[in-house]
Scaffold this motif. Structure first.
Motif, PDB file in Angstrom:
ATOM      1  N   ALA A   1      -2.475  -3.410  -2.068  1.00 33.69           N
ATOM      2  CA  ALA A   1      -2.639  -4.130  -0.801  1.00 33.69           C
ATOM      3  C   ALA A   1      -3.370  -5.441  -1.026  1.00 33.69           C
ATOM      4  O   ALA A   1      -2.966  -6.492  -0.508  1.00 33.69           O
ATOM      5  CB  ALA A   1      -3.385  -3.256   0.205  1.00 33.69           C
TER       6      ALA A   1
ATOM      7  N   ARG B   1       0.827  -1.205   0.000  1.00 37.41           N
ATOM      8  CA  ARG B   1       0.000   0.000   0.000  1.00 37.41           C
ATOM      9  C   ARG B   1       0.867   1.263   0.000  1.00 37.41           C
ATOM     10  O   ARG B   1       0.563   2.253  -0.664  1.00 37.41           O
ATOM     11  CB  ARG B   1      -0.899  -0.002   1.234  1.00 37.41           C
TER      12      ARG B   1
ATOM     13  N   ASP C   1      -8.422   4.277  -1.499  1.00 33.28           N
ATOM     14  CA  ASP C   1      -8.628   2.882  -1.863  1.00 33.28           C
ATOM     15  C   ASP C   1      -9.487   2.687  -3.103  1.00 33.28           C
ATOM     16  O   ASP C   1      -9.735   1.575  -3.522  1.00 33.28           O
ATOM     17  CB  ASP C   1      -9.295   2.131  -0.696  1.00 33.28           C
TER      18      ASP C   1
ATOM     19  N   ALA D   1      -3.389   2.248  -4.155  1.00 41.69           N
ATOM     20  CA  ALA D   1      -2.962   1.735  -2.842  1.00 41.69           C
ATOM     21  C   ALA D   1      -3.780   0.519  -2.436  1.00 41.69           C
ATOM     22  O   ALA D   1      -3.230  -0.492  -1.987  1.00 41.69           O
ATOM     23  CB  ALA D   1      -3.082   2.839  -1.791  1.00 41.69           C
TER      24      ALA D   1
END
Length: 227
Positions: free
Chosen positions: A56, A40, A215, A52
């Motif tokens: 992840a 991330r 995100d 990010a």
């Protein structure tokens, strides 16, 4: 998330005993989350929105697979396009999921943070003993690849699927990741609303580096029309 929501972390020995009976280990799950946090942090402002979170997610899937395949002889499984790792006897699989602020809190009821699709509905029904909807075995076989497994219809209906659920927050100069390994039992309108079993895990803390990118609109769970 406020500190008032935080319960005392479960005792590691008790957690390790529960996980050991399932063929996994606390270290594998925590290392998976560490890998996701490290990935991330590689996102920069000029990356596309959602970089990010995607990095992840990809690191979570890759790491949880690698650790179980190398150490426990599990196998890669793409099940209804859910990216999972499957136990040697094909009775159990583990995936990853982002949860809400109740994640890891034994007295609260967590939910997935973003709406998920038909694949999660399918494995939740199988967990509840309702059987999975009719699926094409060829779908699994096509995506199995080297080191992967393909499930028969019978195995798909009997498979018990768990998710490493995690919730990340910044507290002071540290990143706190609340987490649990849990088995969904009821799924409604894109969200898990009941869990058959939950194993809250000790909190994972890392040095705080705020991500430079959000995100994005949602995690990866491709809708599949099972007909």
């Amino acid at each position: 998330m406020t500190l008032s929501l935080v319960n005392q972390s479960p005792e590691p020995n008790d957690v390790r005993a529960q996980l050991g009976g399932m063929g996994t280990r606390l270290e594998y799950l925590h290392d998976t989350l560490r890998a996701g946090e490290a990935a991330r942090r590689t996102a920069v402002p000029n990356d596309p929105m959602g970089t990010a979170g995607r990095r992840a997610y990809e690191a979570h899937v890759r790491t949880i697979r690698e650790l179980h395949i190398e150490n426990e002889r599990w196998a890669r499984l793409v099940h209804g396009r859910l990216e999972l790792v499957c136990s040697p006897d094909r009775s159990m699989a583990i995936g990853v999921m982002v949860g809400d602020a109740a994640t890891g809190q034994a007295s609260l009821l967590p939910r997935n943070s973003r709406r998920r699709g038909a694949a999660t509905d399918m494995v939740t029904r199988a967990n509840a003993g309702e059987g999975a909807p009719s699926v094409q075995t060829a779908l699994f076989a096509a995506d199995a690849g080297p080191g992967g497994v393909a499930l028969s219809d019978e195995e798909a209906c009997a498979l018990k699927t768990w998710f490493l659920l995690s919730f990340r927050t910044k507290i002071g100069d540290a990143v706190r990741i609340d987490c649990e390994l849990s088995q969904p039992k009821r799924f409604q309108e894109g969200f898990v609303i009941e869990w058959a079993r939950r194993i809250p895990l000790p909190v994972l803390s890392m040095d705080g580096i705020e991500p430079l990118n959000d995100d994005g609109p949602g995690e990866i769970d491709i809708p599949v029309d099972f007909r």
